[in-house]
Motif scaffolding. Structure first.
Motif, mmCIF file in Angstrom:
data_model
loop_
_atom_site.group_PDB
_atom_site.id
_atom_site.type_symbol
_atom_site.label_atom_id
_atom_site.label_comp_id
_atom_site.label_asym_id
_atom_site.label_seq_id
_atom_site.Cartn_x
_atom_site.Cartn_y
_atom_site.Cartn_z
ATOM 1 N N TYR A 53 -10.770 -5.196 -32.703
ATOM 2 C CA TYR A 53 -10.013 -6.264 -33.359
ATOM 3 C C TYR A 53 -10.295 -6.195 -34.852
ATOM 4 O O TYR A 53 -11.429 -6.187 -35.287
ATOM 5 N N ALA A 54 -9.229 -6.058 -35.618
ATOM 6 C CA ALA A 54 -9.336 -5.994 -37.069
ATOM 7 C C ALA A 54 -9.020 -7.365 -37.645
ATOM 8 O O ALA A 54 -8.109 -8.048 -37.172
ATOM 9 N N ALA A 97 -13.364 -2.582 -20.504
ATOM 10 C CA ALA A 97 -13.599 -2.209 -21.900
ATOM 11 C C ALA A 97 -15.013 -1.642 -22.021
ATOM 12 O O ALA A 97 -15.985 -2.357 -21.854
ATOM 13 N N GLU A 98 -15.098 -0.362 -22.295
ATOM 14 C CA GLU A 98 -16.413 0.264 -22.444
ATOM 15 C C GLU A 98 -16.995 0.017 -23.830
ATOM 16 O O GLU A 98 -18.211 0.095 -24.018
ATOM 17 N N HIS A 99 -16.116 -0.268 -24.791
ATOM 18 C CA HIS A 99 -16.541 -0.498 -26.169
ATOM 19 C C HIS A 99 -15.749 -1.673 -26.735
ATOM 20 O O HIS A 99 -14.548 -1.782 -26.501
ATOM 21 N N VAL A 100 -16.418 -2.526 -27.506
ATOM 22 C CA VAL A 100 -15.768 -3.610 -28.243
ATOM 23 C C VAL A 100 -16.313 -3.560 -29.663
ATOM 24 O O VAL A 100 -17.524 -3.458 -29.871
ATOM 25 N N PHE A 101 -15.392 -3.619 -30.641
ATOM 26 C CA PHE A 101 -15.774 -3.598 -32.046
ATOM 27 C C PHE A 101 -14.905 -4.575 -32.832
ATOM 28 O O PHE A 101 -13.717 -4.731 -32.537
ATOM 29 N N GLY A 102 -15.482 -5.167 -33.851
ATOM 30 C CA GLY A 102 -14.713 -5.821 -34.890
ATOM 31 C C GLY A 102 -14.570 -4.828 -36.026
ATOM 32 O O GLY A 102 -15.399 -3.918 -36.177
ATOM 33 N N LEU A 103 -13.529 -4.963 -36.840
ATOM 34 C CA LEU A 103 -13.277 -4.043 -37.939
ATOM 35 C C LEU A 103 -12.750 -4.807 -39.141
ATOM 36 O O LEU A 103 -11.837 -5.622 -39.005
ATOM 37 N N ARG A 151 -4.544 -9.204 -39.428
ATOM 38 C CA ARG A 151 -5.187 -9.334 -38.122
ATOM 39 C C ARG A 151 -4.385 -8.543 -37.082
ATOM 40 O O ARG A 151 -3.201 -8.781 -36.882
ATOM 41 N N ILE A 152 -5.048 -7.577 -36.447
ATOM 42 C CA ILE A 152 -4.430 -6.711 -35.454
ATOM 43 C C ILE A 152 -5.508 -6.285 -34.467
ATOM 44 O O ILE A 152 -6.677 -6.136 -34.847
ATOM 45 N N THR A 153 -5.141 -6.121 -33.211
ATOM 46 C CA THR A 153 -6.104 -5.656 -32.214
ATOM 47 C C THR A 153 -5.542 -4.410 -31.539
ATOM 48 O O THR A 153 -4.390 -4.389 -31.106
ATOM 49 N N GLU A 157 -7.595 4.235 -25.774
ATOM 50 C CA GLU A 157 -8.033 4.933 -24.566
ATOM 51 C C GLU A 157 -8.199 6.406 -24.888
ATOM 52 O O GLU A 157 -7.238 7.070 -25.271
ATOM 53 N N ASP A 158 -9.422 6.889 -24.743
ATOM 54 C CA ASP A 158 -9.756 8.294 -24.988
ATOM 55 C C ASP A 158 -9.187 8.792 -26.315
ATOM 56 O O ASP A 158 -8.577 9.855 -26.392
ATOM 57 N N GLY A 159 -9.367 7.992 -27.375
ATOM 58 C CA GLY A 159 -9.013 8.418 -28.716
ATOM 59 C C GLY A 159 -7.579 8.179 -29.150
ATOM 60 O O GLY A 159 -7.202 8.553 -30.255
ATOM 61 N N ALA A 160 -6.764 7.563 -28.295
ATOM 62 C CA ALA A 160 -5.378 7.260 -28.666
ATOM 63 C C ALA A 160 -5.111 5.772 -28.467
ATOM 64 O O ALA A 160 -5.643 5.151 -27.541
ATOM 65 N N ILE A 161 -4.283 5.199 -29.318
ATOM 66 C CA ILE A 161 -3.956 3.776 -29.222
ATOM 67 C C ILE A 161 -2.954 3.580 -28.094
ATOM 68 O O ILE A 161 -1.846 4.131 -28.134
ATOM 69 N N SER A 162 -3.333 2.804 -27.093
ATOM 70 C CA SER A 162 -2.445 2.582 -25.948
ATOM 71 C C SER A 162 -1.689 1.257 -26.042
ATOM 72 O O SER A 162 -0.624 1.104 -25.438
ATOM 73 N N HIS A 163 -2.238 0.297 -26.783
ATOM 74 C CA HIS A 163 -1.575 -0.998 -26.895
ATOM 75 C C HIS A 163 -2.011 -1.666 -28.196
ATOM 76 O O HIS A 163 -3.137 -1.471 -28.648
ATOM 77 N N VAL A 164 -1.108 -2.455 -28.778
ATOM 78 C CA VAL A 164 -1.383 -3.152 -30.029
ATOM 79 C C VAL A 164 -1.016 -4.622 -29.885
ATOM 80 O O VAL A 164 0.055 -4.943 -29.353
ATOM 81 N N PHE A 165 -1.892 -5.488 -30.316
ATOM 82 C CA PHE A 165 -1.597 -6.913 -30.443
ATOM 83 C C PHE A 165 -1.355 -7.180 -31.925
ATOM 84 O O PHE A 165 -2.271 -7.077 -32.740
ATOM 85 N N TYR A 166 -0.082 -7.491 -32.275
ATOM 86 C CA TYR A 166 0.274 -7.731 -33.673
ATOM 87 C C TYR A 166 1.607 -8.450 -33.716
ATOM 88 O O TYR A 166 2.528 -8.008 -33.061
ATOM 89 N N PRO A 167 1.732 -9.510 -34.452
ATOM 90 C CA PRO A 167 0.649 -10.207 -35.138
ATOM 91 C C PRO A 167 -0.232 -10.959 -34.138
ATOM 92 O O PRO A 167 0.200 -11.220 -33.011
ATOM 93 N N VAL A 168 -1.425 -11.281 -34.559
ATOM 94 C CA VAL A 168 -2.374 -12.024 -33.726
ATOM 95 C C VAL A 168 -2.400 -13.463 -34.217
ATOM 96 O O VAL A 168 -2.752 -13.722 -35.366
ATOM 97 N N PHE A 169 -1.994 -14.387 -33.336
ATOM 98 C CA PHE A 169 -2.036 -15.809 -33.674
ATOM 99 C C PHE A 169 -1.924 -16.634 -32.398
ATOM 100 O O PHE A 169 -1.102 -16.299 -31.554
ATOM 101 N N PRO A 170 -2.702 -17.671 -32.239
ATOM 102 C CA PRO A 170 -3.850 -18.009 -33.076
ATOM 103 C C PRO A 170 -5.001 -17.041 -32.810
ATOM 104 O O PRO A 170 -5.139 -16.531 -31.693
ATOM 105 N N PRO A 171 -5.824 -16.793 -33.812
ATOM 106 C CA PRO A 171 -6.869 -15.781 -33.672
ATOM 107 C C PRO A 171 -7.921 -16.113 -32.621
ATOM 108 O O PRO A 171 -8.483 -15.203 -32.011
#
Length: 191
Positions: A53-54, A97-103, A151-153, A157-171
């Protein structure tokens, strides 16, 4: 006094400007980002499923927000969003989810304060050099001369973006939306 752990009423909702339409299916480039746990993370090299999640920027208690911050659609809510991912962390892991990060574009030293203050069980990644942001054209905006991420999430999956949440609201609902998406991937026939 400004509070950072809740959202004020009446915040303007961001609109989909199309600046994330190119991201689903994109293979990530090899770029190492410093993490608050001391590691260097290359999102393209992670196996399994990662949630990133950015967010624009976190505030510091007692320090003023940028002028007009609450009037910028989607800007406010980084701390509530991070707290929601913290509170749903075990559920996200259980859902695959094997990994979770904020960015963010803030440097690691700045991020370290919020990671410790909020007791985040996952690291925050710093793209302070804007390498990933420019390479994959993440949506940004500028406030007081500083470039910030919209704000985007990303579900990766294995190095490729499989899904995007954008715009994100409410955060503060973003983590629950991601969790629902992950449950849907595992059991698409279940409501």
């Amino acid at each position: 006094m400004t509070t950072y752990d809740s959202l004020p009423d009446g915040l303007p909702a961001p609109q989909d400007d199309g600046h994330a339409a190119h991201l689903p299916g994109l293979e990530l480039p090899i770029i190492e980002l410093p993490a608050t746990d001391g590691r260097m993370i290359d999102l393209s090299a992670l196996s399994g499923l990662a949630v990133v999640y950015a967010y624009p920027r976190t505030g510091v208690p007692g320090a003023p927000l940028p002028t007009g911050w609450d009037e910028i659609p989607g800007a406010r809510g980084c701390t509530p969003q991070s707290c929601a991912f913290r509170d749903h962390f075990a559920d996200l892991k259980a859902a695959g989810a094997e990994h979770v990060f904020g960015l963010s574009l803030q440097d690691t030293a700045y991020q370290q304060e919020v990671a410790e203050r909020l007791h985040l069980p996952f690291p925050l990644l710093s793209d302070h050099r804007h390498e990933l942001t420019h390479a994959i054209r993440l949506p940004t905006f500028t406030v007081e001369g500083a470039m910030l991420l919209k704000r985007i999430t990303l579900i990766i999956e294995d190095g490729a973006i499989s899904h995007v949440f954008y715009p994100v609201f409410p955060p503060d609902r973003n983590a629950a939306d991601v969790l629902a998406h992950l449950h849907g991937k595992r059991a698409p026939d279940q409501a």
